[in-house]
Design a protein around this motif. Sequence first.
Motif, mmCIF file in Angstrom:
data_model
loop_
_atom_site.group_PDB
_atom_site.id
_atom_site.type_symbol
_atom_site.label_atom_id
_atom_site.label_comp_id
_atom_site.label_asym_id
_atom_site.label_seq_id
_atom_site.Cartn_x
_atom_site.Cartn_y
_atom_site.Cartn_z
ATOM 1 N N ASP A 1 0.883 -1.165 0.000
ATOM 2 C CA ASP A 1 0.000 0.000 0.000
ATOM 3 C C ASP A 1 0.924 1.219 0.000
ATOM 4 O OD1 ASP A 1 -1.523 2.269 0.873
ATOM 5 O OD2 ASP A 1 -3.078 0.903 1.589
ATOM 6 N N LEU A 2 1.019 1.903 -1.131
ATOM 7 C CA LEU A 2 2.025 2.944 -1.281
ATOM 8 C C LEU A 2 1.805 4.119 -0.349
ATOM 9 C CD1 LEU A 2 2.579 2.975 -5.152
ATOM 10 C CD2 LEU A 2 3.612 1.527 -3.392
ATOM 11 N N THR A 3 0.553 4.440 -0.053
ATOM 12 C CA THR A 3 0.275 5.534 0.882
ATOM 13 C C THR A 3 0.812 5.198 2.270
ATOM 14 O OG1 THR A 3 -1.705 6.198 -0.346
ATOM 15 C CG2 THR A 3 -1.535 6.924 1.941
ATOM 16 N N GLU A 4 0.615 3.963 2.710
ATOM 17 C CA GLU A 4 1.130 3.544 4.009
ATOM 18 C C GLU A 4 2.654 3.540 4.016
ATOM 19 O OE1 GLU A 4 -0.492 -0.200 5.129
ATOM 20 O OE2 GLU A 4 -2.535 0.569 5.409
ATOM 21 N N ALA B 1 8.001 8.912 5.737
ATOM 22 C CA ALA B 1 7.940 10.334 6.096
ATOM 23 C C ALA B 1 7.975 10.538 7.604
ATOM 24 C CB ALA B 1 6.689 10.969 5.504
ATOM 25 N N ALA B 2 7.321 9.634 8.333
ATOM 26 C CA ALA B 2 7.286 9.757 9.794
ATOM 27 C C ALA B 2 8.678 9.610 10.403
ATOM 28 C CB ALA B 2 6.356 8.696 10.376
ATOM 29 N N GLU B 3 9.562 8.949 9.673
ATOM 30 C CA GLU B 3 10.929 8.756 10.153
ATOM 31 C C GLU B 3 11.913 9.677 9.443
ATOM 32 O OE1 GLU B 3 11.730 4.590 9.851
ATOM 33 O OE2 GLU B 3 10.154 4.045 11.281
ATOM 34 N N PRO C 1 20.131 4.065 2.438
ATOM 35 C CA PRO C 1 19.255 3.517 3.484
ATOM 36 C C PRO C 1 18.992 4.492 4.631
ATOM 37 C CG PRO C 1 20.939 1.916 2.854
ATOM 38 C CD PRO C 1 21.323 3.224 2.239
ATOM 39 N N ALA C 2 19.917 5.424 4.848
ATOM 40 C CA ALA C 2 19.734 6.403 5.925
ATOM 41 C C ALA C 2 18.699 7.461 5.574
ATOM 42 C CB ALA C 2 21.072 7.074 6.249
ATOM 43 N N ASN C 3 18.486 7.686 4.274
ATOM 44 C CA ASN C 3 17.643 8.798 3.847
ATOM 45 C C ASN C 3 16.432 8.407 3.006
ATOM 46 O OD1 ASN C 3 19.278 11.189 4.837
ATOM 47 N ND2 ASN C 3 20.825 10.129 3.620
ATOM 48 N N PHE C 4 16.322 7.132 2.656
ATOM 49 C CA PHE C 4 15.239 6.675 1.785
ATOM 50 C C PHE C 4 14.696 5.329 2.241
ATOM 51 C CE2 PHE C 4 17.453 9.681 -0.837
ATOM 52 C CZ PHE C 4 16.478 10.241 -1.644
ATOM 53 N N ASP C 5 13.400 5.169 2.140
ATOM 54 C CA ASP C 5 12.768 3.848 2.155
ATOM 55 C C ASP C 5 12.512 3.487 0.703
ATOM 56 O OD1 ASP C 5 12.786 3.781 4.883
ATOM 57 O OD2 ASP C 5 10.602 3.763 5.136
ATOM 58 N N ILE D 1 13.827 3.994 -11.116
ATOM 59 C CA ILE D 1 13.560 4.410 -9.734
ATOM 60 C C ILE D 1 12.680 5.652 -9.778
ATOM 61 C CG2 ILE D 1 14.533 5.078 -7.514
ATOM 62 C CD1 ILE D 1 17.121 3.691 -8.314
ATOM 63 N N VAL D 2 11.547 5.577 -9.096
ATOM 64 C CA VAL D 2 10.604 6.691 -9.036
ATOM 65 C C VAL D 2 10.634 7.255 -7.612
ATOM 66 C CG1 VAL D 2 8.241 7.438 -9.426
ATOM 67 C CG2 VAL D 2 9.175 5.546 -10.780
ATOM 68 N N PHE D 3 10.859 8.545 -7.495
ATOM 69 C CA PHE D 3 11.000 9.217 -6.202
ATOM 70 C C PHE D 3 9.765 10.071 -5.924
ATOM 71 C CE2 PHE D 3 15.171 8.646 -8.053
ATOM 72 C CZ PHE D 3 15.963 8.200 -7.008
ATOM 73 N N PHE D 4 9.416 10.174 -4.634
ATOM 74 C CA PHE D 4 8.217 10.928 -4.251
ATOM 75 C C PHE D 4 8.545 11.999 -3.214
ATOM 76 C CE2 PHE D 4 6.900 6.782 -5.734
ATOM 77 C CZ PHE D 4 5.958 7.137 -6.685
ATOM 78 N N PRO D 5 7.811 13.125 -3.247
ATOM 79 C CA PRO D 5 7.988 14.152 -2.228
ATOM 80 C C PRO D 5 7.672 13.574 -0.847
ATOM 81 C CG PRO D 5 6.593 14.935 -4.032
ATOM 82 C CD PRO D 5 6.742 13.457 -4.200
ATOM 83 N N ILE D 6 8.285 14.139 0.162
ATOM 84 C CA ILE D 6 8.064 13.633 1.517
ATOM 85 C C ILE D 6 6.734 14.124 2.098
ATOM 86 C CG2 ILE D 6 9.187 15.507 2.787
ATOM 87 C CD1 ILE D 6 10.605 13.257 4.452
#
Length: 210
Positions: A54-57, A63-65, A99-103, A140-145
């Motif tokens: 579930d991409l929203t989850e 983002a929470a981290e 790994p420190a900055n991206f899931d 690789i597709v990146f999304f805003p936080i």
Amino acid sequence: MYSRRQFLNMAGGAAVVIPAAVPLAGIAGRNAAAAELSEDGLHVQDWFVDSFLDLTEDHATAAAEGRHFAVIIEQRGCPYCRDTHEINFAHPKVREYIPANFDMLQLNLHGSRMVTDFDGEELEERELARKWLVNFTPTIVFFPIDAAAVEGKSGRDAEAARLPGYFRPFTFMQMFKFVHEEKFVDSTFQRYLAERVAEMDAQGLDPAAW
């Protein structure tokens, strides 16, 4: 979305990307490491997101981290996917930074697992790839936080940046920094990459030796 040719032109073509690249054999001899294969033949990293798809989850968790969310789409037998894992992800700077900055969630270009897009549509991995107009692997597709930037949109409409195909470690790493620093808000990757190369040149450093 950009084709690989358009992306290369956007990124400055020979003026930017080539000086930042290293001959493949040279990188492989220094950094290559065998990558683990999953049951469906994809190379995997132990830090990839283990997800209910579930991409929203997944985005909210990242983002929470304080991390950005990205989706990498690959396929069995793809030599450039292998190089991404055995060369790029094996590079010490890349391995520490990402790994420190991206899931990062891995999807299969031809997969049948059900994925829920940001707009709530549930569809198979291969259908999602078509919906997002993914034409190369790896992509690789990146999304805003910011949750508001993705809420109710398809991934294609919500994405902040995209890396289509294989790029050598220096350029690869700069895209992750471009997204993490949120430069996509008011700049282009072409400009960002050119600035990084110019900074290294001013310091007497060779991007090809990065």
